[in-house]
Design an enzyme around this catalytic site. Structure first.
Site, PDB file in Angstrom:
ATOM      1  N   ALA A  59       0.419  -1.635   0.156  1.00 26.31           N
ATOM      2  CA  ALA A  59       0.093   0.009   0.179  1.00 26.31           C
ATOM      3  C   ALA A  59       1.423   1.267  -0.308  1.00 26.31           C
ATOM      4  O   ALA A  59       0.552   2.116  -0.285  1.00 26.31           O
ATOM      5  CB  ALA A  59      -0.847   0.305   1.233  1.00 26.31           C
ATOM      6  N   GLY A  77       0.665   4.866  -0.645  1.00 23.55           N
ATOM      7  CA  GLY A  77      -0.902   5.001   0.125  1.00 23.55           C
ATOM      8  C   GLY A  77      -2.090   5.482  -1.550  1.00 23.55           C
ATOM      9  O   GLY A  77      -3.070   6.541  -0.854  1.00 23.55           O
ATOM     10  N   CYS A 115       2.833  -1.776 -12.769  1.00 30.29           N
ATOM     11  CA  CYS A 115       3.283   0.085 -13.484  1.00 30.29           C
ATOM     12  C   CYS A 115       4.389  -1.312 -14.537  1.00 30.29           C
ATOM     13  O   CYS A 115       4.973   0.023 -14.728  1.00 30.29           O
ATOM     14  CB  CYS A 115       3.513   0.670 -12.430  1.00 30.29           C
ATOM     15  SG  CYS A 115       4.997   0.587 -11.188  1.00 30.29           S
TER      16      CYS A 115
HETATM   17  N1  SAM Z   1      -0.201   1.286  -3.690  1.00 34.41           N
HETATM   18  C1  SAM Z   1       0.957   1.902  -3.454  1.00 34.41           C
HETATM   19  C2  SAM Z   1       0.053   3.175  -4.043  1.00 34.41           C
HETATM   20  O1  SAM Z   1      -1.052   3.106  -4.764  1.00 34.41           O
HETATM   21  O2  SAM Z   1       1.056   4.256  -3.777  1.00 34.41           O
HETATM   22  C3  SAM Z   1       1.842   1.730  -4.819  1.00 34.41           C
HETATM   23  C4  SAM Z   1       2.627   0.785  -4.094  1.00 34.41           C
HETATM   24  S1  SAM Z   1       4.387  -0.034  -4.740  1.00 34.41           S
HETATM   25  C5  SAM Z   1       4.065  -0.326  -6.781  1.00 34.41           C
HETATM   26  C6  SAM Z   1       4.430  -1.757  -4.262  1.00 34.41           C
HETATM   27  C7  SAM Z   1       4.585  -1.710  -2.871  1.00 34.41           C
HETATM   28  O3  SAM Z   1       4.655  -3.215  -2.644  1.00 34.41           O
HETATM   29  C8  SAM Z   1       6.652  -1.180  -1.973  1.00 34.41           C
HETATM   30  O4  SAM Z   1       5.979  -0.430  -1.157  1.00 34.41           O
HETATM   31  C9  SAM Z   1       6.997  -2.176  -1.732  1.00 34.41           C
HETATM   32  O5  SAM Z   1       7.529  -1.829  -0.697  1.00 34.41           O
HETATM   33  C10 SAM Z   1       6.465  -2.999  -1.427  1.00 34.41           C
HETATM   34  N2  SAM Z   1       6.518  -4.234  -1.731  1.00 34.41           N
HETATM   35  C11 SAM Z   1       8.361  -4.758  -1.668  1.00 34.41           C
HETATM   36  N3  SAM Z   1       8.227  -5.634  -2.394  1.00 34.41           N
HETATM   37  C12 SAM Z   1       7.535  -7.059  -1.104  1.00 34.41           C
HETATM   38  C13 SAM Z   1       6.813  -7.655  -0.721  1.00 34.41           C
HETATM   39  N4  SAM Z   1       8.273  -8.472  -1.273  1.00 34.41           N
HETATM   40  N5  SAM Z   1       6.125  -8.054  -0.556  1.00 34.41           N
HETATM   41  C14 SAM Z   1       4.400  -7.118   0.044  1.00 34.41           C
HETATM   42  N6  SAM Z   1       5.278  -5.772  -0.212  1.00 34.41           N
HETATM   43  C15 SAM Z   1       6.301  -5.925  -1.202  1.00 34.41           C
END
Ligand code: SAM
Length: 472
Positions: free
Chosen positions: A119, A122, A239
């Site tokens: 998330a 956010g 993305c």
């Molecule tokens: N949903 C967010 C937004 O709309 O602002 C953006 C999320 S970003 C694309 C992906 C997120 O997954 C990052 O915050 C990252 O830290 C987290 N992440 C990285 N490795 C992960 C893992 N193994 N399991 C779960 N989340 C992970």
């Protein structure tokens, strides 16, 4: 920086991919700026003029979003007190399509349990907050601690009481089988969709990373799919343009779990490309920046077809206790009359959470590491409340709370946590407002004013909206 040849080659044959147009749009230097208005806050008395002025006559509505707008240029967001008040969120336009994914697959008028697993910072979570009903639960989770802190800040600013911010590995949710109606996975990915905005990401792209991301996405989905209930909806997005992370994940999901693919309706003028995966013909939606006014994005929705309903029972003993009668009496005048919240206490901290979600709150607190649940109200000292910043920014604060209006420069001084000199007759806790939006607390003492803006959130950058050139 040159686009990776291997990426361009791998996209040949992907529906909607046009190599020339793709290269051109990345070389154009064009930037798209978009924001989403916090509808719950904007609907409060007197706030509309501030929003209208902020959007300016040249902003344009984003077609697939109720509250999203393109801005004609990128202002210095950090020097706008409204952003610190949670009046809007700077969000990439394609991502706002999550609204369509949720509302087309799910009846959002019903009480729902929603998990946003990846998330931070956010964007999707604040969007989900705006879409679900007040008696629905949103669990916003982020695995990385430092990023969870930013998620918490943005969630507090958005103001909803029905949100729990957790900081857990996806495997933590294995303890909640068949619990959620909706799971959103905005997966960590190789990031090619953001190349236009973030040129450095181009240098970091590699085929090996795409493969690592594909494997990580599988691990995340495997860990969390059991927590989705039968009939519940999985919204998966990246993305990345790479088929491995998009359509291949959709095929792998349908091979591995009992899920059905859900089509979404789009309008031709939006420029979104509908695709189907090779094996299971799973629907996916691709956003190319030369077709859509937004960045690269992929989204796909699924309905779980087996698993049943939650059998998780809330614990008999919890870290949380209900606030006492006396504490409730002290706090009541600070809250919006009739706000349907229950007050809870953890150690000295009082928090408010929707009454109807008591079982959900206790269950999450018992099973997952919680950073913040609901609205932090503050601490009781003697017969008074020491109010928390989150109360000031919440949608449940009493609108008659004593407040003082700051001009833009004063509000910026406040947000830098500097001393603010105001002549205020009334002593004690006072809300500071900018354009009718609450920004935080001050305490007016006989000989000075104390600034209670949270230390870690203060603006460190010097400058003003006119002089700065920053990225928020
Ligand atoms: N949903 C967010 C937004 O709309 O602002 C953006 C999320 S970003 C694309 C992906 C997120 O997954 C990052 O915050 C990252 O830290 C987290 N992440 C990285 N490795 C992960 C893992 N193994 N399991 C779960 N989340 C992970």
């Amino acid at each position: 920086m040159q686009l990776p040849q291997q990426l361009l080659d791998s996209l040949t044959g992907v529906a909607g991919f046009d190599r020339e147009a793709f290269i051109r749009v990345h070389e154009s230097g064009e930037q798209v700026t978009s924001v989403r208005i916090n509808s719950a806050k904007a609907s409060i008395d007197n706030r509309q003029p501030a929003i209208e002025q902020f959007l300016s006559p040249r902003s344009a509505k984003i077609s697939w979003s109720s509250n999203g707008y393109y801005l004609p240029e990128r202002p210095a967001f950090i020097f706008d007190p409204l952003i610190h008040a949670g009046a809007y969120y700077v969000q990439e336009a394609s991502s706002m399509f999550v609204e369509q994914a949720l509302t087309q697959t799910t009846d959002v008028s019903q009480p729902l349990r929603v998990l946003d697993l990846c998330a931070a910072p956010g964007g999707k979570s604040t969007l989900l907050q705006s879409l679900i009903s007040a008696d629905s639960l949103l669990v916003s989770n982020e695995v990385i601690k430092s990023r969870a802190a930013i998620l918490e800040e943005n969630s507090v600013k958005w103001g909803g009481a029905n949100v729990i911010v957790t900081n857990a590995d996806p495997t933590a949710f294995e303890k909640l089988p068949n619990f959620f109606d909706v799971v959103v996975i905005d997966a960590p990915c190789s990031g090619s969709g953001l190349f236009r905005r973030d040129r450095e990401a181009i240098g970091e792209w590699s085929e090996q990373n795409v493969d690592l991301c594909y494997q990580r996405q599988q691990r995340i989905l495997s860990a969390v799919l059991p927590s989705l209930k039968e009939g519940g909806v999985l919204i998966y997005s990246t993305c990345s343009y790479s088929k491995e992370e998009d359509e291949h994940i959709a095929d792998w999901l349908m091979d591995t779990f009992s899920v059905g693919s859900l089509p979404l309706a789009t309008e031709a003028s939006w420029g979104i490309v509908e695709t189907q995966s090779d094996k299971h013909r799973a629907y996916g939606y691709r956003f190319f920046p030369y077709k859509v006014r937004g960045e690269g994005f992929f989204i796909s929705c699924f309905r779980k077809q087996e698993g049943g309903n939650s059998v998780v029972k809330p614990p008999k003993k919890s870290l949380l206790q209900k606030a006492s009668k006396n504490e409730t009496v002290i706090i009541q005048p600070w809250l919006l009359a009739g706000a349907p919240v229950q007050l809870w206490k953890q150690k000295e901290e009082i928090l408010a959470f929707p009454q109807q979600l008591e079982k959900e709150l206790l269950t999450i607190v018992d099973n997952v590491y919680v950073r913040r649940a609901g609205i932090a109200i503050g601490k009781i000292a003697g017969n008074d409340l020491v109010p928390d910043h989150a109360l000031a920014l919440s949608n449940i604060i009493n609108p008659a709370t004593v407040a003082v209006t700051l001009k833009r420069e004063e509000a910026l001084q406040y947000l830098r946590r500097e001393e603010v000199s105001l002549s205020i007759g009334q002593k004690g806790w006072t809300l500071v407002q900018f354009e009718h939006y609450n920004v935080g607390w001050i305490k007016v003492l006989p000989n000075r004013i104390n600034n209670y803006y949270p230390q870690g959130w203060r603006i460190l950058k010097r400058g003003t909206a006119d002089s700065a050139n920053e990225n928020s």
